[in-house]
Structure formats: structure tokens, C-alpha cells
Write an enzyme that holds these catalytic residues in place. Sequence first.
Site, short mmCIF file in Angstrom:
data_model
loop_
_atom_site.label_atom_id
_atom_site.label_comp_id
_atom_site.label_asym_id
_atom_site.label_seq_id
_atom_site.Cartn_x
_atom_site.Cartn_y
_atom_site.Cartn_z
N ASP A 82 4.82 43.44 -42.06
CA ASP A 82 5.83 42.66 -42.79
C ASP A 82 6.24 43.42 -44.06
O ASP A 82 5.38 43.82 -44.85
CB ASP A 82 5.20 41.30 -43.14
CG ASP A 82 6.21 40.30 -43.67
OD1 ASP A 82 7.40 40.42 -43.34
OD2 ASP A 82 5.79 39.37 -44.39
N ASP A 104 11.59 47.68 -44.89
CA ASP A 104 12.43 46.90 -45.80
C ASP A 104 12.95 47.80 -46.91
O ASP A 104 12.32 47.99 -47.94
CB ASP A 104 11.64 45.73 -46.38
CG ASP A 104 12.51 44.89 -47.30
OD1 ASP A 104 13.70 45.22 -47.44
OD2 ASP A 104 12.00 43.91 -47.88
N GLY A 181 8.63 32.10 -50.83
CA GLY A 181 7.87 31.22 -51.71
C GLY A 181 8.24 29.75 -51.59
O GLY A 181 8.91 29.33 -50.63
N HIS A 210 13.84 35.45 -42.92
CA HIS A 210 12.73 35.55 -43.89
C HIS A 210 12.78 34.30 -44.77
O HIS A 210 13.80 33.63 -44.85
CB HIS A 210 12.88 36.82 -44.75
CG HIS A 210 12.40 38.02 -44.05
ND1 HIS A 210 11.22 38.66 -44.37
CD2 HIS A 210 12.90 38.70 -43.00
CE1 HIS A 210 11.04 39.67 -43.56
NE2 HIS A 210 12.05 39.73 -42.71
N GLY A 211 11.67 34.06 -45.45
CA GLY A 211 11.64 32.91 -46.35
C GLY A 211 11.94 31.62 -45.61
O GLY A 211 12.69 30.77 -46.09
N ALA A 212 11.32 31.46 -44.44
CA ALA A 212 11.68 30.33 -43.58
C ALA A 212 10.72 29.15 -43.68
O ALA A 212 10.81 28.21 -42.89
CB ALA A 212 11.80 30.80 -42.13
N SER A 213 9.81 29.18 -44.64
CA SER A 213 8.91 28.03 -44.78
C SER A 213 9.73 26.78 -45.11
O SER A 213 10.74 26.84 -45.83
CB SER A 213 7.87 28.28 -45.88
OG SER A 213 6.78 29.00 -45.34
N THR A 254 7.04 32.90 -41.58
CA THR A 254 6.42 31.71 -42.18
C THR A 254 5.07 32.06 -42.78
O THR A 254 4.14 32.45 -42.06
CB THR A 254 6.24 30.63 -41.08
OG1 THR A 254 7.46 30.49 -40.36
CG2 THR A 254 5.83 29.30 -41.68
P1 13P Z 1 7.97 32.08 -46.79
O1 13P Z 1 7.58 32.43 -48.18
O2 13P Z 1 9.13 31.14 -46.77
O3 13P Z 1 6.83 31.57 -45.97
O4 13P Z 1 8.50 33.42 -46.08
C1 13P Z 1 7.61 34.36 -45.55
C2 13P Z 1 8.27 35.66 -45.21
O5 13P Z 1 9.47 35.80 -45.23
C3 13P Z 1 7.39 36.77 -44.81
O6 13P Z 1 8.12 37.94 -44.58
O1 G3H Z 2 7.21 38.10 -47.52
C1 G3H Z 2 6.19 37.88 -48.14
C2 G3H Z 2 5.00 37.34 -47.42
O2 G3H Z 2 4.87 35.97 -47.73
C3 G3H Z 2 3.78 38.14 -47.77
O3 G3H Z 2 3.46 37.98 -49.09
O4 G3H Z 2 3.08 40.22 -50.12
O5 G3H Z 2 1.98 38.15 -51.02
O6 G3H Z 2 1.23 39.14 -48.86
P1 G3H Z 2 2.38 38.94 -49.83
ZN ZN Z 3 9.83 38.13 -45.84
#
Ligand code: 13P
Ligand code: G3H
Ligand code: ZN
Length: 307
Positions: A82, A104, A181, A210-213, A254
Amino acid sequence: MLVSGNEILSKANQEGYGVGAFNFVNFEMLKSIFETAHEVSSPLIIQASEGAIKYMGLESVVGMVRIFASQYPHIPVALHLDHGTSFESCKRAIEAGFTSVMIDASHHCFDENLAMSKQVVKYAHSFGVSVEAELGRLQGIEDNISVDEKDATLVNPQEAEIFVRETQVDFLAPAIGTSHGAFKFKGEPKLDFERLQEVKRLTNIPLVLHGASAIPQNVAQSFLESGGDLKGSKGVPFEFLQEAIRGGINKINTDTDLRIAFIAEVRKVANANNSEFDLRKFFTPAMDAVKAVIKERMQLLGSANKI
Ligand code: 13P
Ligand code: G3H
Ligand code: ZN
């Protein structure tokens, strides 16, 4: 069985469903992810960030995933890097056994992003490893944002078409208004679905959110009840995740939801008994909470019962 990311996502793209890509930082998170995939018969994308790799050790990450994958041989599993920040980082992951990587370079200019992504694709594809890249910046879009500001931050669909053709990346993460986040939107949640559809029309490859929580109400509530503070937190609503899938998203990243669910339970045990020190008493309810979040998400995204 460990497979390339492509194997999982091209099927999801053809059939129009989403696969959660779940981050992990320890054995407990990983175990929860595998057990849930087994329970609901879902393919899996497991991802580790560079920070997670630094924390666990590269060999441990690959070793743990391989062991779980061999315990559940019927589950197709991709191990994905990731937010890889360099060619070297992607190369190290591939050499260690990752089956998918993200380069990225989205904070670089378009040409630099394209050149770096191309280099990673060339190397990764020679090992049958799939590659994700990102275009645009992850940033919430606000109500009164101008068209110019939007264009400066979010993905440009015409650039996406050129980028995919030139780099031959397997998956693309187009910035459409999400952020990482627990605090994704200042006002009402807003994503640029039209832009997403245009990117899909012009590229036709699996797209990544990304950021799909979602920070579901029950998860936020549990964190609050444990004594945690998440004032002003806002995630991507479930209906948005479903609309994103209809617009061409197939990989749904997520992490935050799992972290919040896990830590709430750990804190509850700590609060309830301040002389407790058996780690299993903390982590067992934490794993159950994470599994409940993952199960609900796999069903929502449509990956349940796909194996
Ligand atoms: P969240 O912070 O929304 O869970 O996103 C995670 C993410 O995009 C990891 O690459
Ligand atoms: O995209 C970010 C992920 O939530 C991973 O986060 O770099 O704190 O492990 P991290
Ligand atoms: Zn991400």
C-alpha cells in the site's frame, strides 16, 4: 492461494463488484481478515503499508500471509504493497513475495508520476505482479470549492486515459474527494462520481478508492463508549461506497474502520479491569469486533460468496 491482484480485480471489474483491501499491522488483524473471508467466501486483498512493513518486518509480513493463505487454500489472496513511495520499495516487496504493489507518485508532477509508474510496471510485470498507481491528490472536497480548485486536486480523466495507456498499470486510484483517516469531510460527504465515471469510461480498468473507511455509527459509538474521542469524525457513507462501485471502483481500501473497532474493545477491557494483563483477554473481543466490521463490508461491497 496467493494470486496476483489482477486475478482478483479483473473478475470484480467484469462482474461489477467491490473487494475490500484491508490493511493489517499485526497477527490479530490478519487472522480476523482471513477468518472472515473464510466465513463469507470472499476473495481477499491484504495490504501492508511501508510503515506496517517497518513495524512487522518484511519477511514476517510475507511469512504470516503465506501461512494463513496455506491454511485457507480455497481463498484467492493478493498481498499488496500500500502506497509504495519508490521503485526500490516496490522491488523489495516483489522480491519478498508480494503479488501486487502500489507505486504512489501522485505528489510528483504528471510526467514524473508516469515515468516512475512505468518503471515499476516493467519490473513487476516480469514477475506476474500487478501494479496500482494514483492520480490526483487525496483531499476532501468542500461545498464551495471552485471548478478550478477541483481540477487542481482531483483526477483529470483525460490525463488518466493517457497515463493508463502509457504506463500499462493494472489498477488506477483516481482522487475523487476521499481522504485517509477518520475526518474525511468538513461539511456533508461529497464525492465526484461524474469524474469517476469518466475515468472508468476512458480507462476501463479496475479502479481503486483510497480513504474508503465508512466509520459506521455502531463503530464510532463503541469507540465513544470505551472513553475514546472522535469528535467531528466522518467517513464515506455506505451508499457512496455502493455508488462508487457502480461508477467503476473495484478495490476499496479500508484501514481506519478496523483500527477504531479494534482499539475500542482493547480500551473497554482495560477500563473494566485495571489489573488484567493477559493479552488474549484484550485481543479476543478486539478481533471479534474487527471481524464484524469486515463481514458487513464484504457483504455490502459484493465480494461475499464470490469464491
Ligand atoms: P482509510 O483511512 O479510510 O481506512 O483508508 C485506507 C487507505 O486508503 C489505505 O491505502
Ligand atoms: O493509507 C494509509 C493506510 O491507512 C496505512 O497507514 O501508513 O499509518 O500504516 P500507515
Ligand atoms: Zn490509501
